[in-house]
Motif scaffolding. Structure first.
Motif, PDB file in Angstrom:
ATOM      1  N   ALA A 179      80.601  21.205 117.125  1.00  0.00           N
ATOM      2  CA  ALA A 179      80.510  22.462 116.359  1.00  0.00           C
ATOM      3  C   ALA A 179      79.878  23.566 117.212  1.00  0.00           C
ATOM      4  CB  ALA A 179      79.711  22.246 115.081  1.00  0.00           C
ATOM      5  N   SER A 180      78.908  23.184 118.057  1.00  0.00           N
ATOM      6  CA  SER A 180      78.258  24.193 118.906  1.00  0.00           C
ATOM      7  C   SER A 180      79.215  24.691 119.992  1.00  0.00           C
ATOM      8  CB  SER A 180      76.979  23.619 119.530  1.00  0.00           C
ATOM      9  OG  SER A 180      77.325  22.696 120.540  1.00  0.00           O
ATOM     10  N   GLN A 181      80.368  24.012 120.140  1.00  0.00           N
ATOM     11  CA  GLN A 181      81.376  24.471 121.111  1.00  0.00           C
ATOM     12  C   GLN A 181      82.621  25.002 120.391  1.00  0.00           C
ATOM     13  OE1 GLN A 181      82.165  21.817 124.418  1.00  0.00           O
ATOM     14  NE2 GLN A 181      80.085  20.993 124.340  1.00  0.00           N
ATOM     15  N   GLY A 182      82.463  25.448 119.147  1.00  0.00           N
ATOM     16  CA  GLY A 182      83.562  26.127 118.460  1.00  0.00           C
ATOM     17  C   GLY A 182      84.453  25.239 117.617  1.00  0.00           C
ATOM     18  N   PHE A 183      84.108  23.955 117.473  1.00  0.00           N
ATOM     19  CA  PHE A 183      84.907  23.077 116.608  1.00  0.00           C
ATOM     20  C   PHE A 183      84.467  23.264 115.153  1.00  0.00           C
ATOM     21  CE2 PHE A 183      85.824  21.205 120.612  1.00  0.00           C
ATOM     22  CZ  PHE A 183      86.992  20.470 120.474  1.00  0.00           C
ATOM     23  N   ALA A 184      85.394  23.012 114.220  1.00  0.00           N
ATOM     24  CA  ALA A 184      85.066  23.055 112.781  1.00  0.00           C
ATOM     25  C   ALA A 184      85.675  21.822 112.122  1.00  0.00           C
ATOM     26  CB  ALA A 184      85.633  24.319 112.153  1.00  0.00           C
ATOM     27  N   MET A 211      88.496  20.235 114.491  1.00  0.00           N
ATOM     28  CA  MET A 211      89.591  20.891 115.208  1.00  0.00           C
ATOM     29  C   MET A 211      89.062  22.117 115.942  1.00  0.00           C
ATOM     30  SD  MET A 211      91.205  22.904 112.021  1.00  0.00           S
ATOM     31  CE  MET A 211      90.042  23.853 111.036  1.00  0.00           C
ATOM     32  N   ARG A 212      89.770  22.477 117.001  1.00  0.00           N
ATOM     33  CA  ARG A 212      89.516  23.761 117.648  1.00  0.00           C
ATOM     34  C   ARG A 212      90.841  24.312 118.147  1.00  0.00           C
ATOM     35  NH1 ARG A 212      85.784  25.239 122.934  1.00  0.00           N
ATOM     36  NH2 ARG A 212      86.898  27.202 123.307  1.00  0.00           N
ATOM     37  N   TRP A 213      91.106  25.537 117.780  1.00  0.00           N
ATOM     38  CA  TRP A 213      92.346  26.203 118.186  1.00  0.00           C
ATOM     39  C   TRP A 213      92.146  26.804 119.568  1.00  0.00           C
ATOM     40  CZ3 TRP A 213      97.272  26.498 117.361  1.00  0.00           C
ATOM     41  CH2 TRP A 213      98.007  27.634 117.716  1.00  0.00           C
ATOM     42  N   LEU A 214      93.032  26.498 120.497  1.00  0.00           N
ATOM     43  CA  LEU A 214      92.911  27.026 121.860  1.00  0.00           C
ATOM     44  C   LEU A 214      94.003  28.047 122.171  1.00  0.00           C
ATOM     45  CD1 LEU A 214      92.327  23.708 123.915  1.00  0.00           C
ATOM     46  CD2 LEU A 214      90.600  25.188 122.881  1.00  0.00           C
ATOM     47  N   GLY A 215      95.003  28.140 121.279  1.00  0.00           N
ATOM     48  CA  GLY A 215      96.172  28.990 121.562  1.00  0.00           C
ATOM     49  C   GLY A 215      95.866  30.470 121.407  1.00  0.00           C
ATOM     50  N   LEU A 242      82.870  17.182 126.810  1.00  0.00           N
ATOM     51  CA  LEU A 242      83.742  17.961 125.926  1.00  0.00           C
ATOM     52  C   LEU A 242      84.033  19.337 126.528  1.00  0.00           C
ATOM     53  CD1 LEU A 242      85.224  17.891 123.206  1.00  0.00           C
ATOM     54  CD2 LEU A 242      83.190  18.891 122.148  1.00  0.00           C
ATOM     55  N   ARG A 243      82.972  19.979 127.070  1.00  0.00           N
ATOM     56  CA  ARG A 243      83.142  21.310 127.660  1.00  0.00           C
ATOM     57  C   ARG A 243      84.135  21.253 128.828  1.00  0.00           C
ATOM     58  NH1 ARG A 243      80.145  25.388 126.355  1.00  0.00           N
ATOM     59  NH2 ARG A 243      78.389  24.159 125.609  1.00  0.00           N
ATOM     60  N   ALA A 244      83.961  20.261 129.688  1.00  0.00           N
ATOM     61  CA  ALA A 244      84.848  20.123 130.854  1.00  0.00           C
ATOM     62  C   ALA A 244      86.273  19.788 130.408  1.00  0.00           C
ATOM     63  CB  ALA A 244      84.307  19.033 131.788  1.00  0.00           C
ATOM     64  N   SER A 245      86.393  18.918 129.398  1.00  0.00           N
ATOM     65  CA  SER A 245      87.727  18.509 128.932  1.00  0.00           C
ATOM     66  C   SER A 245      88.459  19.684 128.298  1.00  0.00           C
ATOM     67  CB  SER A 245      87.618  17.377 127.911  1.00  0.00           C
ATOM     68  OG  SER A 245      86.991  16.270 128.497  1.00  0.00           O
ATOM     69  N   VAL A 246      87.750  20.467 127.472  1.00  0.00           N
ATOM     70  CA  VAL A 246      88.383  21.616 126.814  1.00  0.00           C
ATOM     71  C   VAL A 246      88.873  22.611 127.875  1.00  0.00           C
ATOM     72  CG1 VAL A 246      87.946  23.646 125.360  1.00  0.00           C
ATOM     73  CG2 VAL A 246      87.223  21.389 124.579  1.00  0.00           C
ATOM     74  N   ALA A 247      88.047  22.823 128.912  1.00  0.00           N
ATOM     75  CA  ALA A 247      88.462  23.743 129.992  1.00  0.00           C
ATOM     76  C   ALA A 247      89.744  23.224 130.654  1.00  0.00           C
ATOM     77  CB  ALA A 247      87.333  23.879 131.020  1.00  0.00           C
ATOM     78  N   VAL A 298      92.762  21.195 119.873  1.00  0.00           N
ATOM     79  CA  VAL A 298      92.109  19.893 120.076  1.00  0.00           C
ATOM     80  C   VAL A 298      91.721  19.321 118.717  1.00  0.00           C
ATOM     81  CG1 VAL A 298      90.250  18.634 121.216  1.00  0.00           C
ATOM     82  CG2 VAL A 298      91.113  20.748 122.234  1.00  0.00           C
ATOM     83  N   TRP A 299      92.071  18.062 118.499  1.00  0.00           N
ATOM     84  CA  TRP A 299      91.661  17.316 117.296  1.00  0.00           C
ATOM     85  C   TRP A 299      90.672  16.254 117.735  1.00  0.00           C
ATOM     86  CZ3 TRP A 299      93.593  19.099 112.748  1.00  0.00           C
ATOM     87  CH2 TRP A 299      94.775  19.862 112.804  1.00  0.00           C
ATOM     88  N   LEU A 300      89.516  16.230 117.100  1.00  0.00           N
ATOM     89  CA  LEU A 300      88.468  15.289 117.485  1.00  0.00           C
ATOM     90  C   LEU A 300      88.172  14.387 116.291  1.00  0.00           C
ATOM     91  CD1 LEU A 300      86.779  15.142 120.110  1.00  0.00           C
ATOM     92  CD2 LEU A 300      85.098  16.619 118.983  1.00  0.00           C
ATOM     93  N   HIS A 301      88.414  13.087 116.457  1.00  0.00           N
ATOM     94  CA  HIS A 301      88.178  12.140 115.355  1.00  0.00           C
ATOM     95  C   HIS A 301      86.835  11.466 115.581  1.00  0.00           C
ATOM     96  CE1 HIS A 301      92.358  12.828 114.315  1.00  0.00           C
ATOM     97  NE2 HIS A 301      92.646  12.642 115.593  1.00  0.00           N
TER      98      HIS A 301
END
Ligand code: NAI
Ligand code: MG
Length: 298
Positions: free
Chosen positions: A94-99, A111-115, A63-68, A78-81
């Motif tokens: 959640a520990s990487q900023g998703f809620a 979700m995590r907002w990257l914009g 997840l960390r590598a993909s988000v980068a 990013v939307w994670l189902h």
């Protein structure tokens, strides 16, 4: 490998069959699907059993590598189902900023907002919809009312209840009236809409409560003992005056009495159906009567 763990390991090893030795483990084959808003959506595979520590760690690295990578590509969100049996992975995200964004019975969407700047992602459902039916027997001047079994104050109200997903307003009114009282009826119009925020019966969300005017086609009451304490055909004039009714019921009874005496065109919000341009379905438009000359204007 036999047993319930086989599905998980197969899914996690991914399309390329990479083993746990690589940084992303079996997640390397998982790809995000871009959406039209510049975000990316990822469906985690449905597999059993619950992810153990090793799988969670590999997922975290993936997840960390993909988000980068998505950030580098300029993706805004990013939307994670996450399937319910994989909920341990939601904690990793959640520990990487998703809620959490929302949950259905079998999965949660994070979700995590990257914009740039604060998140512009839309929220999920904000309201629940309740619909009641004011069923008026025009010949007798009587209206159908119930007292709720589960409420502490036994005030008269119109029978009604919560809308099912995908159900039209008028259909909810007719169904709920039938389920609670045994009376069959037909939808005529919308009479009123109440919006209330932080509603205790809506898990703290907002509540929209719509009261419809219905015409009865049966008259013998057979009310639901679980939901209702009493059910009666009451003089509309009496309902408009009694103190033993909820404030909304009193106000709508007065409105209905005015329409009964002066003409329903004074109070009705009627419905017209149109084809929806984008979905190929139909939608219902509710508004006050519009003269023919205006309807057909070009
Ligand atoms: N002012 C008025 O005249 C009133 C308006 N309303 C409106 O009517 C709509 C809902 O109508 P209802 O008849 O309540 O819905 P409904 O006819 O769909 O019944 C809901 C059922 O769910 C049950 N329930 C609700 N919360 C529950 C919980 N947390 N745990 C277990 N069971 C639960 C209730 O006991 C009831 O049997 C809402 O829009 C509400 O605002 C409701 C009561 C009075
Ligand atoms: Mg009800």
């Amino acid at each position: 490998m036999a047993g319930p763990g086989a599905g998980l390991l197969r899914a996690l090893r991914g399309a390329r069959g990479r083993g746990w030795g690589s940084a992303a483990g079996g997640w390397a084959g998982l790809r995000g699907r871009p959406d039209k808003y510049g975000g990316v959506s990822v469906e985690l595979p449905q597999c059993q059993p619950r992810p153990r520590r090793r799988e969670r760690a590999a997922f975290g690295r993936w997840l960390r590598a993909s988000v980068a990578q998505w950030q580098e590509e300029g993706r805004v969100a990013v939307w994670l189902h996450v399937p319910i049996l994989q909920s341990g992975l939601a904690a990793v995200a959640a520990s990487q900023g998703f809620a959490f964004h929302h949950a259905e019975s079998g999965s949660a969407t994070l979700m995590r907002w990257l914009g740039e700047g604060p998140s512009r992602l839309p929220g999920y459902a904000t309201h629940q919809l309740g619909v009641a039916g004011a069923v008026l027997d025009e010949n007798a001047g009587k209206v159908l009312v119930v007292q709720d079994r589960n409420k502490t104050v036994n005030a008269w109200k119109f029978p009604g209840g919560l809308s099912n997903p995908g159900e039209d307003i008028g259909d909810t009114a007719v169904r709920e009236v039938f389920e609670e009282t045994g009376i069959k009826s037909e939808f005529k119009s919308i009479l009123s809409i109440r919006q209330q925020h932080q509603h205790p019966g809506a898990f703290g969300k907002s509540d929209m409560y719509i009261i419809c005017r219905l015409e009865p086609s049966s008259f013998n009451i057979n009310f639901c003992q679980q939901e209702c304490l009493r059910c009666e055909w009451m003089d509309l004039d009496e309902l408009a005056r009694t103190k033993h009714a909820t404030p909304i019921t009193s106000n709508v009874a007065k409105l209905l009495l005015y329409g009964y005496r002066e003409g329903f065109d004074k109070i009705d919000i009627t419905m017209r159906e149109f084809p929806a341009v984008y979905t190929g379905r139909f939608y219902k438009l509710y508004h006050r009567e519009l003269p023919e000359s205006y309807r057909n204007m070009t």
